[in-house]
Motif scaffolding. Structure first.
Motif, PDB file in Angstrom:
ATOM      1  N   PHE A 106     -16.740   3.838 -18.778  1.00  0.00           N
ATOM      2  CA  PHE A 106     -16.581   2.789 -18.433  1.00  0.00           C
ATOM      3  C   PHE A 106     -15.269   2.097 -19.577  1.00  0.00           C
ATOM      4  O   PHE A 106     -16.109   2.659 -20.885  1.00  0.00           O
ATOM      5  CB  PHE A 106     -17.664   1.552 -18.636  1.00  0.00           C
ATOM      6  CG  PHE A 106     -17.305   0.034 -18.704  1.00  0.00           C
ATOM      7  CD1 PHE A 106     -17.729  -0.303 -17.234  1.00  0.00           C
ATOM      8  CD2 PHE A 106     -17.536  -0.651 -19.434  1.00  0.00           C
ATOM      9  CE1 PHE A 106     -17.308  -1.822 -17.120  1.00  0.00           C
ATOM     10  CE2 PHE A 106     -17.115  -1.980 -19.930  1.00  0.00           C
ATOM     11  CZ  PHE A 106     -16.914  -2.231 -18.262  1.00  0.00           C
TER      12      PHE A 106
ATOM     13  N   VAL B   7     -19.239  -7.407  -9.886  1.00  0.00           N
ATOM     14  CA  VAL B   7     -18.538  -6.257 -10.602  1.00  0.00           C
ATOM     15  C   VAL B   7     -19.100  -5.171 -10.396  1.00  0.00           C
ATOM     16  O   VAL B   7     -18.555  -4.361 -11.545  1.00  0.00           O
ATOM     17  CB  VAL B   7     -17.872  -7.503 -11.924  1.00  0.00           C
ATOM     18  CG1 VAL B   7     -17.403  -6.350 -13.414  1.00  0.00           C
ATOM     19  CG2 VAL B   7     -17.124  -8.593 -11.861  1.00  0.00           C
ATOM     20  N   PHE B   8     -20.163  -5.451 -10.587  1.00  0.00           N
ATOM     21  CA  PHE B   8     -21.056  -4.040 -11.314  1.00  0.00           C
ATOM     22  C   PHE B   8     -20.176  -3.130 -10.078  1.00  0.00           C
ATOM     23  O   PHE B   8     -20.434  -2.119 -10.370  1.00  0.00           O
ATOM     24  CB  PHE B   8     -22.391  -4.246 -11.006  1.00  0.00           C
ATOM     25  CG  PHE B   8     -22.951  -4.705 -12.798  1.00  0.00           C
ATOM     26  CD1 PHE B   8     -22.529  -4.680 -13.968  1.00  0.00           C
ATOM     27  CD2 PHE B   8     -23.830  -5.568 -13.083  1.00  0.00           C
ATOM     28  CE1 PHE B   8     -22.565  -5.278 -15.045  1.00  0.00           C
ATOM     29  CE2 PHE B   8     -24.648  -5.931 -13.932  1.00  0.00           C
ATOM     30  CZ  PHE B   8     -23.531  -6.346 -15.286  1.00  0.00           C
ATOM     31  N   MET B   9     -21.135  -3.432  -9.106  1.00  0.00           N
ATOM     32  CA  MET B   9     -20.658  -3.235  -7.502  1.00  0.00           C
ATOM     33  C   MET B   9     -19.167  -2.607  -8.052  1.00  0.00           C
ATOM     34  O   MET B   9     -19.043  -1.228  -7.201  1.00  0.00           O
ATOM     35  CB  MET B   9     -20.512  -3.406  -6.728  1.00  0.00           C
ATOM     36  CG  MET B   9     -22.422  -4.049  -6.123  1.00  0.00           C
ATOM     37  SD  MET B   9     -23.044  -2.868  -6.211  1.00  0.00           S
ATOM     38  CE  MET B   9     -22.650  -1.322  -5.106  1.00  0.00           C
TER      39      MET B   9
ATOM     40  N   PHE C  71     -17.407  -1.541 -10.171  1.00  0.00           N
ATOM     41  CA  PHE C  71     -17.006  -0.384 -11.287  1.00  0.00           C
ATOM     42  C   PHE C  71     -17.920   0.529 -10.561  1.00  0.00           C
ATOM     43  O   PHE C  71     -17.377   1.873 -11.182  1.00  0.00           O
ATOM     44  CB  PHE C  71     -18.121  -0.664 -12.608  1.00  0.00           C
ATOM     45  CG  PHE C  71     -17.862   0.481 -13.793  1.00  0.00           C
ATOM     46  CD1 PHE C  71     -16.636   0.638 -13.939  1.00  0.00           C
ATOM     47  CD2 PHE C  71     -18.798   1.257 -13.617  1.00  0.00           C
ATOM     48  CE1 PHE C  71     -16.659   1.778 -15.049  1.00  0.00           C
ATOM     49  CE2 PHE C  71     -19.058   2.507 -14.108  1.00  0.00           C
ATOM     50  CZ  PHE C  71     -18.168   2.514 -15.522  1.00  0.00           C
ATOM     51  N   LEU C  72     -19.233   0.655  -9.747  1.00  0.00           N
ATOM     52  CA  LEU C  72     -19.833   1.753  -9.128  1.00  0.00           C
ATOM     53  C   LEU C  72     -19.005   2.211  -8.270  1.00  0.00           C
ATOM     54  O   LEU C  72     -19.207   3.574  -7.305  1.00  0.00           O
ATOM     55  CB  LEU C  72     -21.106   1.075  -8.970  1.00  0.00           C
ATOM     56  CG  LEU C  72     -22.104   1.056  -9.720  1.00  0.00           C
ATOM     57  CD1 LEU C  72     -24.277   1.433  -9.058  1.00  0.00           C
ATOM     58  CD2 LEU C  72     -22.688   1.621 -10.923  1.00  0.00           C
TER      59      LEU C  72
ATOM     60  N   LEU D  39     -12.154  -1.007 -14.050  1.00  0.00           N
ATOM     61  CA  LEU D  39     -12.232  -2.434 -13.630  1.00  0.00           C
ATOM     62  C   LEU D  39     -11.284  -3.536 -13.286  1.00  0.00           C
ATOM     63  O   LEU D  39     -10.593  -4.059 -13.318  1.00  0.00           O
ATOM     64  CB  LEU D  39     -13.419  -3.355 -14.503  1.00  0.00           C
ATOM     65  CG  LEU D  39     -14.715  -3.102 -13.860  1.00  0.00           C
ATOM     66  CD1 LEU D  39     -15.408  -4.092 -15.274  1.00  0.00           C
ATOM     67  CD2 LEU D  39     -15.082  -2.960 -13.290  1.00  0.00           C
TER      68      LEU D  39
END
Lengths: 512, 650, 475, 100
Positions: free
Chosen positions: B72, B184-186, B188-189, B194
């Motif tokens: 990350f 946002v998490f999705m 990144f996943l 990002l």
């Protein structure tokens, strides 16, 4: 000695940091009881000196390795193969610094508010500091446990002697609660010691592989100690009482350092020692974490006591920490560690702030406040920053920690991440609710004309404001400490395989 | 030295100066750093950034690494492309004018420095939001502007309603941010980064993928797009999270103009437009955006017609216009949405500022207590009308071009949803002029109706009609400048059909793409004509009701009391939330968690076990009777039982 | 017949001690100042302690054994006797029983303990036990004018004699089965004849457990302890809570580990419930006590429960841990009693826990000392009490009794409550009555010794552990 | 010759009588005598076993027991007298100052 880098400095820095406060305490012990000012200055001087010495850890730390640094190792109790073994790595070093910093602030904030048994108070504060730092530096289980438990003594006194009206109940509750957990861990430690061939050396213990069933038992034994300290739901109820009744300095120490020790314990011991069990227990831990986040947050709405609200918010915030840790991925764990630091800073600061106002009004009831921003604008501004940090607003440290944790949590388990994120909404709700009740609306008669913060109080809060913004805007200097250590930890967790054949044997051994 | 860095950091510097020195040193000169900073940003935007963007140059640079944890990695970085440039122009222009206006409006307020500090901070966050080159920075600005909005809404510290409104805005926004954060998490996943550029470059690759989300298998682009859209709903006050915006009018009027009309609330549209490569992948998401936008637009407009608070009416109007912008995005006409954002910023800021000018004069928000102000405040009246005409979409004014483009896009998009939202948009085109002119007629025309009871602002003094006077120059000049914008800003996007070059859309095409529409010129004229006609009818109807037959509205309201009440009470949405979310949460906290779970169950065990041990202890000590023989009996019995046990076991 | 005097070297300490006790009786007639007698006693005990060195050996045909094990226990007894005398000097004057016999009785009792620790034969064991017990009966009732002291003595005496009868009956059964009273011979006889399943043997084991359990105050044979501890002179309570208990453990360890080692399984199975019961009763009943002596009596019972774990492990490491525990217990318990004695002054009993209210304000030093002893008794590091418990637990877990240790630690957490209560009264309440401390050089010295020992052993336990290990290994 | 078991049974019975007496009689003197009974039961046991085993130890121990019992009697009576001076009773049930 491949696991550690011995102390390269010309002096034993960790021992110095640990024992300087003890020295200060001894000095205070021999000063005359009536010389209160001298007592305070000794306390302040020692704590500042400790912090200055500890700064070397920050500057000289080798961020490229996961190995334990500044290590000191001397044979201590050869009969039990116990060493006086200190060292810090990226996980622990920041907490040493934080402890040293918090000690200064605690002395400062107590300057005027502690009026009885002054001598004992500062001795207690200094001893607590020493023991707390010791906990974070110990690489020998015996030494660790020694500090871990010893810290209860001064803490018990701080709450019980200088606390609020219900202090005795709170102090005893705190002591017994944590003691019950700790003694179970002690059993676990002994089992480990014997299984690993009589060694308390944490690093050696980490290189060994333990049978799955044994891991499981030990995980829960350690859990008992750490979960109470964190505190995880449902063993959190000592915290509101202890926080509420403790004097400001006590609340600050509790919030900033003491409850970090639980989470630290999970990181330092539970994960690397019992990787298989930890992995197996992830669902349980995540569930408990999420419950803590939401439960701790929602319950804040029903609080009427300022400190109690912040205490419950700690439950929620520490839920984030455990969520991050048991996400078992880089972001989660690093976020968890950073959030521990953040929570120490922010909640510590909030308690300091509450202390400042409590000194003026001697009331902890939210209803007794209102419109405080008018008489005390500077104070309101400081409080605002800490509130925002607690809420996790981007640009403050709280955001970085919570974001990484939730990212990690989400990566590990989407549901946990989503539910954890609701805590952010509720968190904003109760913190702003609190802020509004205290600072906005019409000025309550009880707070009319209160003096704003004086220099001493401002100085107490400024370092924390700086940290809040520093970590919020540029967290990398702090995150950099952790990378290799966390990587190493994760490797250990992910590769710490278990030999199937051993299982049967262990059941015999553990249960027998 | 990268010149564009000055744009966000000048206001930040102004904020720092103001917060540190404002109270003690600058005092009533506290506006200087802020105004200079924002004008500086404006100048940099116009002279450096805009020409570069016009020249097709895209800046994408990282300033420093913000967070690094494993894989990350996000930076503080800046992406300046046409979309950013448009936003920069909107933000810096409006912000500059509103800053200047505020110098007059806030003059003499005791929190003067604080106000300007917050404004500067807001400008900083807003600029960071639009300039960021990754989702994290977007989020940073996103929450930051929310924070400043919180500060500024609650600017009047001692007013409970203001504090409540600020808190409400923040918390309601948090609901949206919750979804946005997960989005946002999705991202990144899914993409492992990002940053906009790699995410959008790879976006096409996820088309059609499904993912297991909380037990459901959902289409990945749909999921991400909808989660992101949650954030937009919150920030841009769309159904169901629109409730905070009307309340936000508790803040000083310049704040409403800047934050709750021109800039912050449009962040949602900006974000959706920015993420168009993701939204484009999902028809479901697009339709959702369009329908939510259209519904909000219509819904807010129906509320606006019955409200009496001058600022609330404009606030609902803002909601409504924001809905239109989403509608545009939802049918793929991102450029039209951004175009409306751009024109809306001018005319809506103008409406607010003009309203502010009125409030400044009469010290009330209630239009039922105004009336006949035309003669006292000619400039205000003039700009108000200009803004209203622009908002109503009367040809020639900025609003017409953007609104028309949206309505045409809706009509021309090939889906059935497009047709539906077109109908709704047309209805809005009728309602908007109606309520805007209702406002004008009630405020400026007729007779003055106020002065018979205490003012809500608490200034205390009675304002007789003849006391009203036009606002000072420092306020009227920005009004005039904005009025120019409200008229002419739209001229950069005149559609080809009217002989224009649609420069605006072309400028944004590299970022937003070009929607494919099916429709003939005849149809386009038809649609345009219809909406214009309807708008004129709206104005006429307003004139009929509020100039000619002033008794009629009351009668109608009495006749359709049910509908009137629903509209007047904003569809009871606030009450609904209070009843379903706020109250239960409080109730659970107080009556379940504190009273039962903590006090009874957990503490029951925690205190109960020691208590039981203590009781047991009291019982157990009773066996210690003090009689030596009893002790002997116990010893003997101990021995006896042990023997018995051994016997049994053998 | 050639009469040859047996080798007396192993007995030198006992002989010297006897001489000392007799001298004390004699000079009591000559000296008016009883403090001098106390000093002579202390000096004498110190000399006797020195004579321990080089006294090892076996004599009287195996009936008398002086080895590491006995030496360690004797050291405990000497510490006990010296500290007791130190805290007694002023105290017995306050109680108005300032007689010289007091010291000689303490010394005689100690001789009895020494004999018990060294006994290699059940007959010697019995004699030592009776010598110890008879002296202690008298000491318990030493404040003749106090009804509580009388009652304590009576109860102690009656029940002590009752338990002795059990001991003797047990011995007679063993004798009948094996034809000998020599511990080693008993062991080999049991092995040769395969008596391990013999019910009579178990019966005798049970009877011995009753008798020894009485001495160490293990439940359900503990019931005398609270009453006697409360009623006896406080100094004697301190003495009794350490000396006879340690002596009881000494014989328990030696008899069971030597004579009955082959029926280990059986007596361990009997001792486990006893140990649990002891911890439970001691810790739980202590919670509701308001008399501090009585509370410490129950605490002492509880500590016997922990120490029993060391025996239950039935190996040398366990014995070492038990010995280590008793040594540490001697320091911390006598230290606590020393503080209690300080509170006793003319016309002020000072044995209610309410008398401790606000002690930290009026007498901060005394409060700090009490605090340290209380935390040590709880077993919180860095005090010696923690080391003691840790060692016991380590030994027990090593022997496979993890579950038993879990029970023990939970009880030890419960015990924290009543120790904390004292601290709470001292530190967290305001003083109600003005407490006068009766400080004397003797008490001061005793407190200094105990507190230093508690802290030093807490941090640097190596020497004691090592000593206990060596002592336990050589038997 | 009387078989050993008879002696053993006798001893057991006497011991049991002693125990019962100790536990049931309230007079301290009688309780003390009951203890003497128990000791004598042991002595019976020891002496008969000694004879049976042709070993002197039992008898030696029996002598010691007698001697110690005498000493015990002395101390016991002294304690009882001391008590009697303070509280004129030999009733064990009345001696319950301390309990709980």
């Amino acid at each position: 000695m491949e696991q550690v880098i011995m102390n390269q400095l010309s002096y034993p820095i960790l021992s110095t940091v640990i024992f300087l406060p003890v020295l200060g305490a001894l000095l205070i012990l021999i000063t005359r009881r009536s010389w209160e000012l001298l007592t305070k200055w000794i306390a302040l001087g020692t704590s500042i000196l400790t912090f200055i010495v500890s700064l070397t850890l920050f500057t000289d730390f080798d961020k490229s390795t996961h190995k334990m640094q500044f290590a000191e190792k001397f044979s201590w109790i050869p009969d039990w193969n116990i060493y006086y073994f200190l060292g810090v790595d990226g996980i622990s070093v920041l907490f040493v610094l934080l402890s040293a910093l918090i000690a200064i602030l605690c002395v400062l904030i107590s300057w005027d508010s502690i009026k009885t048994k002054v001598k004992e108070f500062y001795i207690s504060i200094l001893l607590t500091t020493s023991f707390m730092i010791g906990v974070f530096c110990s690489l020998d289980f015996f030494l660790f446990y020694l500090f871990w438990e010893a810290m209860l003594i001064p803490m018990f006194l701080i709450i019980g002697v200088w606390g609020g009206p219900n202090r005795i109940y709170a102090a005893i509750k705190f002591f017994l609660y944590t003691l019950v957990g700790s003694v179970l861990m002690l059993v676990g430690i002994i089992v480990l010691y014997l299984y690993a061939g009589n060694t308390f050396n944490i690093l050696d213990l980490m290189t060994k592989t333990y049978p799955y069933n044994m891991q499981l038992w030990l995980f829960w034994a350690f859990f008992a100690a750490f979960a109470v300290k964190v505190p995880m739901w449902p063993v959190h109820t000592w915290l509101p009482d202890a926080h509420t009744e403790a004097p400001t300095a006590g609340s600050v120490i509790l919030a900033a350092i003491l409850i970090k020790m639980g989470a630290y314990g999970f990181l330092r011991f539970s994960l690397p020692l019992f990787p298989e069990a930890s992995k197996a227990m992830v669902p349980v831990m995540l569930t408990l974490s999420v419950i803590a986040i939401i439960y701790g947050a929602v319950i804040c709405f029903a609080q009427t006591d300022l400190k109690r609200l912040i205490a419950y918010s700690s439950v929620s915030h520490m839920g984030f920490v455990t969520l991050g840790i048991f996400a078992l991925n880089t972001q989660g764990i690093e976020g968890g560690i950073l959030q521990m630091l953040n929570h120490g800073i922010v909640t510590g600061a909030l308690f300091l702030s509450v202390g400042i106002i409590y000194e003026r009004t001697h009331s902890r009831l939210i209803a007794d406040y209102g419109g405080l921003a008018t008489p005390m604008p500077i104070y309101a501004a400081f409080f605002m920053v800490f509130t925002l940090a607690a809420v996790g607003l981007p640009g403050t440290n709280g955001f970085i920690g919570e974001f990484l944790i939730l990212l990690g949590g989400f990566t590990a388990n989407k549901l946990a991440g989503v539910l954890g994120a609701t805590g952010i909404i509720i968190g904003a709700g109760y913190m702003l609710w609190l802020y509004q009740k205290i600072f906005f609306t019409e000025v309550n008669k009880k707070v009319m004309g209160l003096p704003d913060m004086d220099i001493r109080e401002t100085i107490t809060l400024i370092p924390l404001i700086i940290l809040v913004l520093w970590i919020g805007i540029y967290p990398n200097p702090f995150l950099d400490f952790m990378h290799p250590s966390v990587q190493h930890l994760l490797e250990r967790v992910n590769t710490g395989g278990v030999q199937e054949a051993n299982i049967a044997k262990t059941i015999m051994e553990v249960i027998r | 030295m990268k010149l564009y860095l000055l744009i966000p950091f000048l206001p930040l510097a102004a904020f720092v100066i103001n917060i540190l020195l404002g109270k003690e040193v600058l005092r009533d000169k506290a506006h200087w750093p802020s105004v200079l900073a924002v004008v500086g940003s404006f100048i940099v935007t116009i002279t450096s950034v805009l020409p570069q963007a016009m020249a097709g140059k895209v800046i994408n640079e990282d300033l420093y690494t913000w967070m690094l944890s494993g894989t990350f990695n996000v930076t503080v970085g800046f992406l300046i492309d046409p979309l950013t440039a448009v936003m920069l122009v909107v933000v810096t222009t409006c912000a500059s004018l509103i800053h200047i206006y505020s110098v007059g409006y806030m003059h003499g307020d005791k929190g003067y420095y604080r106000f300007f500090a917050y404004l500067s901070l807001f400008t900083f966050f807003m600029l960071m939001l639009v300039m960021g080159n990754n989702f994290m920075q977007l989020y940073f600005g996103w929450e930051g502007v929310g924070l400043c909005s919180y500060f500024l809404i609650g600017y009047y510290l001692n007013k409970k309603s203001a504090a409540d409104a600020g808190k409400k805005a923040f918390i309601v926004n948090r609901f949206g941010d919750f979804g946005f954060g997960i989005g946002v998490f999705m991202i990144f996943l899914t993409f492992g980064t990002l940053h906009y550029v790699p995410v959008f470059a790879n976006a096409a690759g996820i088309a059609g993928q499904t993912v297991n989300f909380l037990g459901w298998n959902v289409d990945l682009p749909t999921l991400i797009a909808l989660l992101l859209f949650c954030g937009a709903i919150g920030k841009s006050a769309q159904i169901p999270l629109h409730v905070w915006l009307p309340d936000a009018m508790e803040g000083p009027t310049p704040v409403s103009a800047l934050i709750h009309a021109a800039t912050m609330v449009t962040a949602g549209i900006f974000m959706v437009a920015r993420c168009n490569p993701i939204f484009n992948l999902s028809e479901v998401a697009m339709n959702t955006v369009a329908i939510v936008g259209a519904a909000t637009s219509l819904f807010a407009a129906t509320i606006a017609i019955t409200q009496n608070d001058i600022k609330r009416i404009i606030a609902y109007s803002t909601c409504s216009h924001l809905g239109l912008m989403f509608l545009a995005c939802g049918v793929g006409a991102y450029a039209a949405g951004i175009f409306h954002l751009y024109t809306h910023a001018f005319f809506k800021a103008l409406l607010f500022l003009a309203a502010g000018s009125v409030i400044h004069a009469v010290h009330t928000n209630d239009i039922q207590e105004m009336g006949g102000l035309k003669k006292y405040m000619p400039i205000t009246y003039a700009v108000f009308v200009i803004a209203a005409l622009s908002a109503a979409g009367i040809p020639g004014f900025s609003g017409f071009f953007s609104k028309d483009e949206i309505i045409w896009s809706a009509y021309a998009s090939h889906s059935s949803v497009g047709k539906l939202v077109w109908l709704m948009a047309t209805a809005v085109a009728f309602l908007t002029p109606f309520y805007t002119f209702r406002l004008i007629f009630l405020t400026f025309h007729g007779k003055y109706r106020g002065g018979h009871h205490e003012e809500s602002h608490g200034h205390g003094a009675h304002h007789k009609e003849h006391h009203f006077h036009e606002s000072p120059k420092i306020m009227t000049i920005p009004l005039i400048l904005l009025a120019v914008g409200a008229v002419a800003a739209g001229w950069v996007g005149i559609p080809p059909i009217l002989g224009g070059g649609a420069h605006f859309a072309k400028f944004l095409e590299p970022v937003l793409g070009h929607p494919e529409f099916h429709g003939t010129h005849a149809e386009e004229f038809g649609v345009m004509g219809l909406s214009t006609t309807i708008a004129l009818i709206g104005i006429a109807l307003a004139a009929f009701f509020y100039l000619k037959r002033t008794d009629l509205p009351k009668k109608l309201a009495e006749k359709f009391i049910g509908i009137y009440k629903i509209s007047y009470n904003k569809y009871y949405i606030d009450e609904l939330y209070d009843f379903t979310i706020v109250k239960p949460t409080m109730w659970i906290a107080d009556k379940v968690l504190v009273a039962i779970t903590d006090a009874k169950i957990i503490e029951g065990v925690v205190n109960g076990v020691p208590g039981a041990i203590g009781k047991f202890s009291e019982k157990l000590r009773k066996i210690q009777t003090g009689l030596a023989q009893h002790y002997g009996i116990f010893m003997a019995a101990g021995a006896f039982f042990t023997i018995a046990l051994v016997l049994l076991l053998q | 017949m050639n009469f040859q005097l047996p080798d007396l070297t192993p007995m030198i300490p006992e002989l010297l001690m006897t001489a000392l006790a007799l001298i004390v009786i004699l000079i009591d007639l000559l000296i008016k100042k009883k403090e001098v007698i106390a000093l002579i006693s202390i000096a004498g005990v110190a000399v006797v302690a020195l004579s321990l060195v080089g006294s090892s050996g076996i004599t009287f045909g195996g009936m008398y054994i002086s080895d590491g094990y006995s030496t360690f226990f004797k050291l405990i007894f000497f510490i006990n006797v010296i500290l007791t005398i130190l805290i007694s000097i002023k105290y017995i004057a306050v109680e108005k029983v300032n007689y010289g016999e007091y010291y000689s009785l303490i010394l005689f009792s100690t001789i009895g303990m020494m004999i018990m620790a060294s006994a290699g034969d059940l007959i010697v064991l019995y004699l030592g036990l009776e010598l110890m017990a008879l002296s202690t009966y008298v000491l318990a009732g030493f404040i003749r004018h106090d009804i509580k002291s009388n009652e304590a003595a009576l109860k102690y005496f009656l029940l002590g004699a009752f338990s002795s009868a059990f001991l003797l009956y047990g011995i007679s059964i063993v004798y009948g089965l094996t034809g000998t009273t020599d511990l080693k011979a008993i062991a080999s006889f049991i092995n040769e004849r395969g008596l391990t399943d013999n019910f009579s043997l178990l019966l005798s084991v049970i009877f011995l457990i009753v008798a020894f359990g009485f001495k160490i105050a293990a439940a359900p044979f503990h019931m005398w302890a609270p009453d006697v501890y409360e009623g006896a002179p406080t100094s004697i309570t301190a003495f009794m809570s350490v000396g006879p208990k340690a002596a009881g453990f000494a014989v328990l360890g030696r008899v069971f580990m030597v004579a009955f080692v082959s029926v280990k399984v059986d007596w361990v199975a009997i001792l486990i419930p006893i140990s649990i019961l002891t911890m439970a009763v001691g810790n739980i009943v202590a919670l509701s006590q308001t008399n501090i002596k009585r509370m410490l009596a129950y605490s002492s019972i509880a500590h016997a429960g922990y120490a029993l774990l060391g025996i239950i492990t039935a190996n040398n490491e366990g014995l070492a841990s038990m010995m280590n525990y008793l040594m540490i217990y001697a320091f911390m318990n006598i230290g606590a009693f020393a503080v209690i004695i300080m509170l006793r002054s003319e016309g002020f009993k000072g044995d209610s826990i309410y008398d401790y209210e606000g002690l930290a304000k009026t007498h901060p030093l005394a409060a700090v000392l009490m605090l340290i002893f209380m935390f040590s008794l709880t077993g919180i590091p860095p005090t010696a009490g923690f080391i003691g418990k840790l060692y016991i637990f380590m030994a027990a877990i090593n022997a496979g009794y993890t579950w038993l240790v879990v029970i023990a630690v939970i009880f030890s957490a419960i015990s924290a409550y009543f120790y904390l209560r004292i601290i709470m009264y001292m530190y967290m309440k305001e003083p109600k009555t003005s407490v006068q401390l009766s400080v004397s050089p003797g008490i001061a010295l005793a407190l200094a010794i105990t507190v230093i020992a508690v802290l030093v052993i807490g941090v640097l336990p190596s020497a004691v552990i090592n000593f206990a290990r060596i002592a336990a290994s050589g038997f | 010759m009387v078989p050993l078991s008879w002696y053993m049974v006798l001893s057991m019975v006497v011991f049991a009588i002693g125990v019962f007496g100790f536990l049931s009689r309230k007079n301290v003197i009688i309780m003390f005598i009951s203890i003497e009974l128990m000791l004598n039961a042991v002595n019976i046991n020891l002496i008969s076993l000694s004879h049976y085993l042709q070993d002197m130890r039992g008898q030696i121990l029996a002598f010691f027991v007698i001697a110690v019992a005498a000493a015990e009697a002395v101390i016991g009576l002294a304690i009882i007298i001391a008590l009697f001076r303070n509280k004129a009773t030999v009733h064990v049930d009345e001696v319950k100052e301390m309990q709980g």
